[in-house]
Write an enzyme that holds these catalytic residues in place. Structure first.
Site, PDB file in Angstrom:
ATOM      1  N   ASP A  93       0.860  -1.183   0.000  1.00 36.76           N
ATOM      2  CA  ASP A  93       0.000   0.000   0.000  1.00 36.76           C
ATOM      3  C   ASP A  93       0.895   1.231   0.000  1.00 36.76           C
ATOM      4  O   ASP A  93       1.407   1.644   1.031  1.00 36.76           O
ATOM      5  CB  ASP A  93      -0.927  -0.023   1.233  1.00 36.76           C
ATOM      6  CG  ASP A  93      -1.890   1.154   1.234  1.00 36.76           C
ATOM      7  OD1 ASP A  93      -2.574   1.375   2.257  1.00 36.76           O
ATOM      8  OD2 ASP A  93      -1.940   1.871   0.206  1.00 36.76           O
ATOM      9  N   ALA A  94       1.110   1.768  -1.216  1.00 35.99           N
ATOM     10  CA  ALA A  94       2.032   2.902  -1.369  1.00 35.99           C
ATOM     11  C   ALA A  94       1.335   4.121  -1.967  1.00 35.99           C
ATOM     12  O   ALA A  94       1.875   5.228  -1.894  1.00 35.99           O
ATOM     13  CB  ALA A  94       3.204   2.470  -2.264  1.00 35.99           C
ATOM     14  N   LYS A  95       0.183   3.902  -2.622  1.00 34.61           N
ATOM     15  CA  LYS A  95      -0.613   4.980  -3.246  1.00 34.61           C
ATOM     16  C   LYS A  95       0.270   5.909  -4.072  1.00 34.61           C
ATOM     17  O   LYS A  95       0.137   7.127  -4.030  1.00 34.61           O
ATOM     18  CB  LYS A  95      -1.371   5.766  -2.170  1.00 34.61           C
ATOM     19  CG  LYS A  95      -2.356   4.899  -1.388  1.00 34.61           C
ATOM     20  CD  LYS A  95      -3.217   5.751  -0.464  1.00 34.61           C
ATOM     21  CE  LYS A  95      -4.178   4.919   0.340  1.00 34.61           C
ATOM     22  NZ  LYS A  95      -3.522   4.059   1.340  1.00 34.61           N
ATOM     23  N   ARG A  96       1.130   5.313  -4.881  1.00 36.27           N
ATOM     24  CA  ARG A  96       2.026   6.085  -5.719  1.00 36.27           C
ATOM     25  C   ARG A  96       1.268   6.763  -6.869  1.00 36.27           C
ATOM     26  O   ARG A  96       0.157   6.353  -7.229  1.00 36.27           O
ATOM     27  CB  ARG A  96       3.093   5.179  -6.319  1.00 36.27           C
ATOM     28  CG  ARG A  96       4.031   4.505  -5.300  1.00 36.27           C
ATOM     29  CD  ARG A  96       4.696   5.477  -4.400  1.00 36.27           C
ATOM     30  NE  ARG A  96       5.783   4.882  -3.601  1.00 36.27           N
ATOM     31  CZ  ARG A  96       6.132   5.330  -2.429  1.00 36.27           C
ATOM     32  NH1 ARG A  96       5.468   6.337  -1.882  1.00 36.27           N
ATOM     33  NH2 ARG A  96       7.127   4.768  -1.754  1.00 36.27           N
ATOM     34  N   THR A 120      -0.884  -0.354  -4.525  1.00 33.78           N
ATOM     35  CA  THR A 120      -1.978   0.615  -4.635  1.00 33.78           C
ATOM     36  C   THR A 120      -1.430   1.885  -5.307  1.00 33.78           C
ATOM     37  O   THR A 120      -0.291   2.293  -5.056  1.00 33.78           O
ATOM     38  CB  THR A 120      -2.553   0.997  -3.246  1.00 33.78           C
ATOM     39  OG1 THR A 120      -1.490   1.472  -2.408  1.00 33.78           O
ATOM     40  CG2 THR A 120      -3.228  -0.197  -2.592  1.00 33.78           C
TER      41      THR A 120
END
Ligand code: OMP
Length: 276
Positions: A93-96, A120
């Site tokens: 879960d990094a939401k890059r 993510t």
């Protein structure tokens, strides 16, 4: 193995739609771990070993490792999961989100440095910010759609249809991913359990695309409403994630056993509504 194959196998083998989130916060660790240089790895390994057979995936949130200069421990944790619990895929879960050349570096970080099975991403910068991740054909790409936080509505509920039409931004994202970006069948979407009506809408727009659904447990999302809104015809299609309610079920030396009890109760509460 392709992320989506590993996910479907885990749904079946573990009879579980539960995603165990790994958000290690040393301020909430049991006393016997406090101060240890490897406390984050030790804590997360205890959680992983206690819950792996109850989970369809694990979801470490990179911020909790990077904030504590624990990136090496994140690498070691994912290596531990792959070696000791190979049936459970790992979502980083990094939401890059960035332009293509930078996104290529983020993809190397996620899939080569950390060996995550999925990541993510934010869709805000559009298709060319996501394409570099498709260069890894077996990896999952999970895009934010209708997030669990109240502020998500600030943008995600904007009407983006021209004229008298009505299409909210999260619906446009769902359609764009399902009808265009998901050519290789490696995409999933994030929809918050705090908004079950929107889960149902995204399910309607995306067929059986897997949905990552945070927001139960600590954020108060309703499990029954979530499962009934988001389940696929086969009674799967969901990675329902819980982090704090499982990780910190106890702050004592029995934290791993307590986490197992919380994971088992959550998995069974989800399974109670997968059919019918
Ligand atoms: O991408 C996510 O996992 C995510 C998306 C979202 O809309 N809401 C959300 O809470 N999350 C993540 O889910 C975790 C919180 O889970 P809980 O502790 O169960 O509330 C955090 O790591 C968040 O970053």
């Amino acid at each position: 193995m392709h992320f989506m194959t590993a996910l479907a196998d885990a749904w079946r083998q573990h009879d579980s739609l539960l995603c165990v989130g790994l958000d290690p916060d040393p301020a909430r660790f049991p006393a016997h771990l406090k101060g240890r240089p490897d406390a984050i790895l030790e804590f997360c390994t205890g959680i992983v070993d206690a819950t792996a057979d109850l989970a369809c995936c694990f979801k470490p949130q990179i911020a909790y490792f990077a904030a504590q200069r624990a990136e090496a421990q994140l690498e070691a944790l994912i290596d531990h999961i792959h070696s000791r619990h190979p049936a459970v895929p790992v979502i980083l879960d990094a939401k890059r989100g960035d332009i293509g050349s930078t996104a290529e570096q983020y993809a190397i970080e996620a899939f080569e440095r950390y060996r995550a099975d999925a990541i993510t991403l934010s869709p805000y910068m559009g298709r060319d910010s996501v394409e570099p991740y498709f260069a890894y054909p077996d990896k999952g790409v999970i895009l934010l759609c209708r997030t669990s936080n109240a502020g998500g509505s600030d943008l995600q509920f904007l009407n983006v249809a021209g004229g008298a039409g009505e299409e909210r931004l999260f619906e446009r994202v769902a359609r764009l991913v399902a009808e265009d970006w998901n050519a290789s069948g490696n995409c999933a979407l994030v929809v918050g359990a705090t908004f079950p009506a929107e889960i149902a809408r995204v399910r309607e727009l995306t067929g059986d695309m897997p949905l990552l659904v945070p927001g139960i447990g600590a954020q108060g999302g309703d499990i029954e409403a979530t499962v009934k809104a988001g389940r696929s015809a086969a009674g799967t299609g969901l990675m329902i994630s819980s982090s704090r309610a499982i990780l910190y079920a106890s702050q004592g030396e029995d934290y791993a056993e307590a986490a197992r009890r919380a994971a088992l109760a959550t998995r069974d509460a989800i399974n109670a509504h997968r059919q019918g």
